[in-house]
Structures are given as structure tokens and as C-alpha cells.
Motif scaffolding. Sequence first.
Motif, PDB file in Angstrom:
ATOM      1  N   ARG A 193      21.420  27.085 -14.296  1.00 41.32           N
ATOM      2  CA  ARG A 193      22.182  28.435 -14.286  1.00 41.32           C
ATOM      3  C   ARG A 193      23.681  27.858 -13.841  1.00 41.32           C
ATOM      4  NH1 ARG A 193      18.259  32.976 -13.231  1.00 41.32           N
ATOM      5  NH2 ARG A 193      16.347  31.808 -13.545  1.00 41.32           N
ATOM      6  N   LEU A 194      24.006  26.639 -13.707  1.00 39.02           N
ATOM      7  CA  LEU A 194      25.322  26.338 -12.945  1.00 39.02           C
ATOM      8  C   LEU A 194      26.325  25.708 -14.042  1.00 39.02           C
ATOM      9  CD1 LEU A 194      23.949  24.488  -9.967  1.00 39.02           C
ATOM     10  CD2 LEU A 194      24.458  26.957 -10.127  1.00 39.02           C
TER      11      LEU A 194
ATOM     12  N   GLU B 187      22.911  39.374 -11.333  1.00 41.60           N
ATOM     13  CA  GLU B 187      21.699  39.222 -10.347  1.00 41.60           C
ATOM     14  C   GLU B 187      21.712  37.777  -9.825  1.00 41.60           C
ATOM     15  OE1 GLU B 187      18.047  40.787 -11.815  1.00 41.60           O
ATOM     16  OE2 GLU B 187      18.882  42.915 -11.772  1.00 41.60           O
ATOM     17  N   ASP B 188      22.218  37.016 -10.592  1.00 41.92           N
ATOM     18  CA  ASP B 188      21.956  35.462 -10.614  1.00 41.92           C
ATOM     19  C   ASP B 188      23.135  35.248  -9.314  1.00 41.92           C
ATOM     20  OD1 ASP B 188      19.896  34.870 -11.845  1.00 41.92           O
ATOM     21  OD2 ASP B 188      20.931  33.891 -13.782  1.00 41.92           O
TER      22      ASP B 188
ATOM     23  N   TYR C   8      23.434  33.301  -5.130  1.00 34.53           N
ATOM     24  CA  TYR C   8      23.956  31.856  -5.106  1.00 34.53           C
ATOM     25  C   TYR C   8      23.904  31.297  -3.714  1.00 34.53           C
ATOM     26  CZ  TYR C   8      28.356  32.994  -2.742  1.00 34.53           C
ATOM     27  OH  TYR C   8      29.417  33.300  -1.815  1.00 34.53           O
ATOM     28  N   GLU C   9      23.681  31.843  -2.905  1.00 31.78           N
ATOM     29  CA  GLU C   9      23.766  31.216  -1.377  1.00 31.78           C
ATOM     30  C   GLU C   9      22.122  30.435  -1.404  1.00 31.78           C
ATOM     31  OE1 GLU C   9      25.509  30.832   1.077  1.00 31.78           O
ATOM     32  OE2 GLU C   9      27.228  32.151   0.604  1.00 31.78           O
TER      33      GLU C   9
ATOM     34  N   GLU D 179      30.401  31.641  -6.081  1.00 34.08           N
ATOM     35  CA  GLU D 179      29.907  32.614  -6.891  1.00 34.08           C
ATOM     36  C   GLU D 179      30.174  32.358  -8.450  1.00 34.08           C
ATOM     37  OE1 GLU D 179      30.697  37.418  -8.004  1.00 34.08           O
ATOM     38  OE2 GLU D 179      29.999  36.829  -6.100  1.00 34.08           O
ATOM     39  N   ASP D 180      31.456  31.686  -8.487  1.00 32.59           N
ATOM     40  CA  ASP D 180      31.949  31.335  -9.918  1.00 32.59           C
ATOM     41  C   ASP D 180      31.163  30.282 -10.314  1.00 32.59           C
ATOM     42  OD1 ASP D 180      33.726  33.671  -9.915  1.00 32.59           O
ATOM     43  OD2 ASP D 180      35.442  32.302  -9.220  1.00 32.59           O
ATOM     44  N   ASP D 181      30.418  29.619  -9.722  1.00 34.77           N
ATOM     45  CA  ASP D 181      29.662  28.555 -10.289  1.00 34.77           C
ATOM     46  C   ASP D 181      28.712  28.543 -10.906  1.00 34.77           C
ATOM     47  OD1 ASP D 181      31.474  26.194  -9.349  1.00 34.77           O
ATOM     48  OD2 ASP D 181      30.696  26.219  -7.248  1.00 34.77           O
ATOM     49  N   VAL D 182      28.077  29.904 -10.748  1.00 30.68           N
ATOM     50  CA  VAL D 182      26.820  30.375 -11.401  1.00 30.68           C
ATOM     51  C   VAL D 182      27.161  31.019 -12.640  1.00 30.68           C
ATOM     52  CG1 VAL D 182      24.653  31.779 -11.133  1.00 30.68           C
ATOM     53  CG2 VAL D 182      25.789  30.674  -8.955  1.00 30.68           C
TER      54      VAL D 182
END
Length: 299
Positions: free
Chosen positions: A37-38, A151-152, A156-157, A168-171
Amino acid sequence: IMALHRVLPTLALLLTCAFVALLFVALPSARLHHQDRLNGRRMMQVSLNVTVPSADAMDVANHGAIPLTAHSGVGSSELVKESRQPQPVVYEVSTRPFLYALAQAGVPARCGQYVCLRDVPLQEWKRIRDDSTDVVWLMGLWQLGKIALKEDRSRYETWRPQLHDITEDDVIGSPYSISHYAVNQDIGNDTDLGEVRRTINSLGMKLMVDFVPNHGAKDSTWLDKHLDIFLQRPVNDNSPSSWWEQRGDHVLAHGRSPWPSDLWADTFQFNYWSPSTIKFMTELLVSMASRADAIRCDM
């Protein structure tokens, strides 16, 4: 007998799916890299390395291949298979992280933060070919649902213990929460996929893509026109409420594996007790088979 009758439709589709995949690919490859997901900046890689034990000339002459032993990066080892036929090498490409990494390396990025699929330099495909690759598996190629991505990103935390400066933008969303089988619009379109397939084929390799017959995104394009292919909660059902989600006038099951704790809340489960589901998925599989040389069947 009743239980067997209920599972036969599901088994039939899965066997069909497996048969199509096995036409081209018998075993996983010597080098597999998986990012879920990253994005490329946050590749969480798991590698499977295959080593070849010693074998005499008679083994090679008689069997056409020698036993392969697979082990993970932490040193565990298990026997994979001894085969009488040479096994193709499948090279898994986590498509969006791969295109992101190319952009970071200086290849012109005409698709936002990604190099467009059609713009992958020829030397990159040649590099993959020169790694003894027979089949290029473009994992995470298809269009995803916006609900799943939202939702993902809200979770992210949960990755911070491993990735201390994650944002958050990494997801970029799960590649298996698919809304429909068109190339992800962030990286190109279906025409681009056809061009990439021709390039890969010209280099002597095959193209493999994903098929996920178990579940679809919660905002799947099929929810409006093909609601009957999704599993709806039966009357008087007493299973845990976390397995289900209200969608308009219907309560739909989340995708999940056979293990109760393995719940994928960003997806809805398909209903293989319904003949219409089997018909729909079979036709979809046949259609997808015309767009690639091999299909990798997920759950």
C-alpha cells in the motif's frame, strides 16, 4: 452432500483460473519483490531468494532441471519442488512504486509523481530481461476504489513504528481493492498496457496481470449494475457485525479469507453461491486473458 453442492461453483471457477495461469507459469520466480500500500519512497520489500544445490550432469540431462531450494531473507529454508521441466522465472514489479522510483531516478514523470507506464525506458525492460526473466508480472496495475484509499490513509499511523517519518501521502492504497479492470488512471490507460505488452513480447518475455476473483472495492463500478454478484447478509444471520457493512438498502459482506480474523474492510465479498456471479467472473476472466499472456489469480 449439500455442503459439497454449495462449494462446487466456487471450486469450478478457481480451477478455471488456476488452469489459465498454469498455462504459462508453473512456479513463482527466483526473485520476487512485493510492495503493497506504500509508494516508492516507502517500499516495504519481502524477497524470496532461490538457490540451486549441486547436481551432477546426469540429473540435468535426465530431468531438464535441478531441485530448487527457497529460503527467506531471515534464513529459514524449505524445499520448493523438484521438476522434470524447466521452470519460468517470474519477475514481480509493484507497478506504481516502480514508476515512482523511475521518476525519482530522473526519468521524465508525465503522470504526476509517476513515470507513465508507456514511458518506461526500453533499457529498463531489457534490464529485467537480462535478469533471466521469462514473465513480467505487473502487480497493482488496475484502477482502485477511492473509498479504500481514504480508509487506508486514515490508518497510516499504524506504520509509524517501522516508518518513523511516514506521511499520509506515502499511502497509495491496496492494489487488491480493485474498482474495475482498467489500468490505474494515475499511470496511464489500457492502450498503454497494450504497447507495454508488445514491447515485453518483443524482448522474448510474457506479460502477467492480476485477477482478484474473491472481492472488489467498496465503490466497485459493479455495485450499481451487478449488485447480485456481491454477498448480502441473510435474514436472521448472527455472524459478527464487523463482517458486514450497510450500503443503501443492502448489507454486504467484507472480503475475507477463510480465517475469521483475516478481514479486508476496504472490500466487498463476491457471492459464489449465485450462478450469475460464476457466469460474470468467468466472462471477465476470459476477457482479461486477451489482454495479457498470463494471469495471476489472487484470493
